[in-house]
Design an enzyme around this catalytic site. Structure first.
Site, PDB file in Angstrom:
ATOM      1  N   ASP A  98       0.805  -1.227   0.000  1.00  0.00           N
ATOM      2  CA  ASP A  98       0.000   0.000   0.000  1.00  0.00           C
ATOM      3  C   ASP A  98       0.835   1.273   0.000  1.00  0.00           C
ATOM      4  O   ASP A  98       0.344   2.323   0.371  1.00  0.00           O
ATOM      5  CB  ASP A  98      -0.945   0.002   1.204  1.00  0.00           C
ATOM      6  CG  ASP A  98      -0.205   0.255   2.504  1.00  0.00           C
ATOM      7  OD1 ASP A  98       0.933  -0.223   2.630  1.00  0.00           O
ATOM      8  OD2 ASP A  98      -0.755   0.928   3.380  1.00  0.00           O
ATOM      9  N   GLU A  99       2.072   1.186  -0.424  1.00  0.00           N
ATOM     10  CA  GLU A  99       2.944   2.357  -0.324  1.00  0.00           C
ATOM     11  C   GLU A  99       4.027   2.267  -1.397  1.00  0.00           C
ATOM     12  O   GLU A  99       4.566   1.197  -1.648  1.00  0.00           O
ATOM     13  CB  GLU A  99       3.607   2.337   1.061  1.00  0.00           C
ATOM     14  CG  GLU A  99       4.138   3.643   1.524  1.00  0.00           C
ATOM     15  CD  GLU A  99       4.473   3.609   3.020  1.00  0.00           C
ATOM     16  OE1 GLU A  99       4.778   4.662   3.551  1.00  0.00           O
ATOM     17  OE2 GLU A  99       4.418   2.528   3.635  1.00  0.00           O
TER      18      GLU A  99
END
Length: 384
Positions: A98-99
DNA sequence: TCTGGGGTCCTAGGACCC
DNA sequence: TCTGGGGTCCTAGGACCC
């Protein structure tokens, strides 16, 4: 992404919106053994956060919605988000599901400013996935990451060129990437609480106290980070580990678990067309003491049986403590690409190896056609 | 109070080689 | 009879990140 797993669950289950959602291990009425993987912002008001033992999370908010981790689902959502990144630059470095870091230096002429690109990405993520993201913009990776974390959820923080040190100065030292509990304790003993205080000391003092890490932290504290954004690199290791629901001394159960872990690692190696050049077995006992044993293999492998046999050999190398086992893990490393390694030749001249490999291929085909769990070693039949 | 599972990178000592 | 200095590889453990 903000509270990624929990936000995905709230999106998919409208009944969970506005409620405290905790994604992680099964709380088992307060007796569960795992930790929290993600907590929705509603859950955070109860003091629940990732890595918190699930039993404590349950105590703090028994009325919360406790959900299991659906990793393959989050992976699919992640792929959707990374596809959006790819519209703006090829220089995307994933940091986790998610990054990611995006170097948009070469995209400015096409899309305008970095800020404009950040706004567009944030908006496209929201319209296409109904999920919120936070954006940090700076002239290097470290400052951009700190900026992105600063105003979650739905944050958007720009640190203009030349402003990094000023921006970082009031933040606590724990914000420095690479400072965890241990290093934070040592820094506090030196009287350093904020990044600004660290930046004001001579670099040599940090280097003398913490070695190369100290010198690096001093750079970061000045807002200096020369690391490039590097698009995805092949993995260095592939592993699987599991914690027993209750500690066990049962040798049959232990061997079955080592077999299941070995099968899982081997399958992932084959799916990714890579082979293990080294294997590590990890054991954590009931006192939480962790030991590992590892070997380099004379010949790389992706075969479950090789990995299982080697893992059992490593298990026997651990001194017998008489203590119950809490966790077992199997990890493959020194990974090599299957393409052009000369590996095929040595397999061909080994009839037993060739037979084993045909068996594995048949098992993989059955998995592909009938799904995971359609076929498995007889010794694992009762265990799931 | 209890401490997951997936990883990365670093350190340090010993074996070994030239 | 005593023993340098450079290097690599291997293994075990630990800190850290999400």
């Amino acid at each position: 992404m903000d509270a990624f797993y929990a936000s995905v669950e709230q999106r998919d289950h409208p009944a969970c919106r506005g409620r405290p959602v905790i994604v992680g291990a099964d709380p088992h009425g307060g007796r569960g053994r795992g930790v929290v993987s993600a907590a929705s912002y509603e859950a955070r008001t109860f003091g629940i956060h990732s890595a918190l033992p699930i039993s404590q999370a349950y105590r703090r908010c028994p009325e919360g919605v406790f959900l299991p981790v659906r990793m393959s689902h989050y992976q699919a959502v992640s792929a959707q988000i990374f596809q959006i990144f790819g519209r703006y630059t090829d220089l995307v470095e994933p940091l986790s599901l998610d990054e990611a870091f995006l170097d948009v230096t070469g995209s400015l002429r096409l899309f305008g400013s970095a800020e404009a690109i950040g706004r567009r990405i944030q908006a496209e993520i929201l319209t296409e996935t109904e999920l919120r993201a936070s954006v940090g913009i700076a002239t290097n990776k470290f400052v951009a990451k700190v900026a992105s974390d600063l105003r979650k959820p739905n944050g958007f923080v720009v640190v203009p060129p030349g402003q990094a040190a000023h921006f970082l100065q009031p933040l606590p030292i724990e914000r420095l990437w690479g400072v965890g509990p241990k290093t934070a304790g040592r820094l506090r003993q030196m009287g350093l609480m904020t990044i600004g205080e660290l930046a004001a000391r001579p670099q040599l003092e940090l280097a003398a106290a913490l070695g190369p890490l100290g010198a690096h932290l001093w750079d970061l504290a000045q807002g200096i980070d020369v690391r490039e954004v590097i698009p995805e690199e092949p993995a260095q290791s592939v592993g699987a580990e599991t914690t027993f629901p209750e500690d066990t001394a049962d040798p049959v159960r232990i061997r079955q678990t080592v077999l299941a872990l070995s099968e899982g690692v081997a399958r992932r190696l084959r799916v990714e067309a890579i082979q293990a050049g080294a294997l590590t077995l990890k054991l954590r006992d009931e006192t939480f003491q962790t030991q590992t044993r590892s070997v380099s293999l004379s010949e790389p492998t992706d075969q479950s049986q090789d990995i299982y046999r080697t893992a059992l050999m490593l298990l026997e190398r651990l001194p017998f403590s008489g203590r119950k086992v809490r966790l077992l893990g199997v990890t493959a490393s020194r990974l090599s690409d299957l393409m052009g390694s000369g590996q095929q030749l040595s397999l061909e001249i080994n009839p037993a190896g060739a037979k084993q490999r045909r068996l594995t291929e048949a098992v993989d085909r059955i998995h592909a056609r009938f799904g995971k769990g359609a076929i498995r070693p007889a010794s694992l039949l009762a265990s799931s």
